[in-house]
Design an enzyme around this catalytic site. Sequence first.
Site, PDB file in Angstrom:
ATOM      1  NE  ARG A 105       2.216  -4.704  11.180  1.00 49.16           N
ATOM      2  CZ  ARG A 105       3.228  -4.573  10.323  1.00 49.16           C
ATOM      3  NH1 ARG A 105       4.400  -5.123  10.589  1.00 49.16           N
ATOM      4  NH2 ARG A 105       3.067  -3.902   9.218  1.00 49.16           N
ATOM      5  NE  ARG A 120       5.941  -0.072   9.939  1.00 51.00           N
ATOM      6  CZ  ARG A 120       4.834  -0.123   9.221  1.00 51.00           C
ATOM      7  NH1 ARG A 120       4.763   0.555   8.086  1.00 51.00           N
ATOM      8  NH2 ARG A 120       3.805  -0.838   9.607  1.00 51.00           N
ATOM      9  NE  ARG A 175      -4.682  -1.377   9.703  1.00 53.76           N
ATOM     10  CZ  ARG A 175      -3.639  -0.825   9.088  1.00 53.76           C
ATOM     11  NH1 ARG A 175      -3.711   0.379   8.615  1.00 53.76           N
ATOM     12  NH2 ARG A 175      -2.537  -1.514   8.959  1.00 53.76           N
ATOM     13  NE  ARG A 229       7.734  -2.238   6.227  1.00 50.16           N
ATOM     14  CZ  ARG A 229       6.416  -2.184   6.360  1.00 50.16           C
ATOM     15  NH1 ARG A 229       5.702  -1.586   5.435  1.00 50.16           N
ATOM     16  NH2 ARG A 229       5.827  -2.725   7.392  1.00 50.16           N
ATOM     17  CE  LYS A 265      -2.064  -1.180   3.875  1.00 50.09           C
ATOM     18  NZ  LYS A 265      -1.383  -2.448   4.181  1.00 50.09           N
TER      19      LYS A 265
END
Length: 267
Positions: A205, A194, A105, A161, A30
């Site tokens: 998550r 992160r 969400r 990431r 996203k």
Amino acid sequence: MANETAISTANDTARNIGPVILLGPPGAGKGTQSKRIVDRYGVPQISTGDLLRDHVARGTELGLEAKSIMARGELVPDELMYGIVANRLREADCQRGFVLDGFPRTAAQAGWLDAFLEKEVFDKGSEKRSDKGSEYPQNCPPVVIQLLVDYTQLLLRLTGRRSCPACGRLYNIHFQPPLVDELCDVDGSKLVIRNDDREEVISGRLAAYETQTRLVTDYYRAQRRLVAINADRPVEEVTAQIFGVIDSHGNDSHGRVDTRSGTTTQS
Ligand code: AP5
């Protein structure tokens, strides 16, 4: 990093594209795709994750409340989200459209967003738009794009990431590594991981997505506004599919866009 698909024309950055909502699990891309929409159409990216992380970094009351919830990979309560999203959507740069990355969400957030757009964007904006002869259709609903990605691929994307703390550019040690290990190609900053990309948090998550955010796709599917695309493809290919959906939107204000390769409109 090549970003040829995102090259925009003067027409792209002048026209109203309205609200674009990107849905998908953590790691679906996203954020990556939002930045490409920003480059192409000149509309802002509104990432609720980034807005929350900014509150956490500044130590605001909201940030203090959200910090531990985010660290556990859970969703921040809806009531806390409405204020920050409303304030951001009221800013002047949202008038031609915006990309929502990470919102809504929950089904309640989706209902709230529809009511907000109806009251504050469509009603207020219709007079201005007709004055200026805008092409943006009155009461055009948001284009809602769901990014579909295989679970194993999501895990690789999240654990790999890295991001630049200075310019925000995203990398992935498996798929889009920086030219020099752990350093940003643009400004040489040391890349960071992160806080919620730790393996023990990632599963939480993904579980939160399954239980709560699935209801959001159900919400838009029931309204025939959901366009699902195969996001398990290289970044450029996913971008091309998304641009195709955005460019088709507005031709039919009920959200029935043309079916194209890898793209399906769900009813
Ligand atoms: P948020 O920041 O929104 O995180 P998320 O939804 O978990 O999504 P991510 O940012 O992890 O993934 P992404 O889909 O943006 O993927 P990306 O492009 O980075 O939310 C964080 C937290 O904030 C939540 O857990 C919650 O606590 C809270 N929150 C936020 N919004 C909320 C709301 N509305 N309500 C309540 N709470 C809220 O890509 C991932 C990696 O994959 C990158 O390394 C990238 O380079 C790579 N990649 C991307 N595309 C491809 C591709 N096509 N091929 C190969 N690699 C790719």
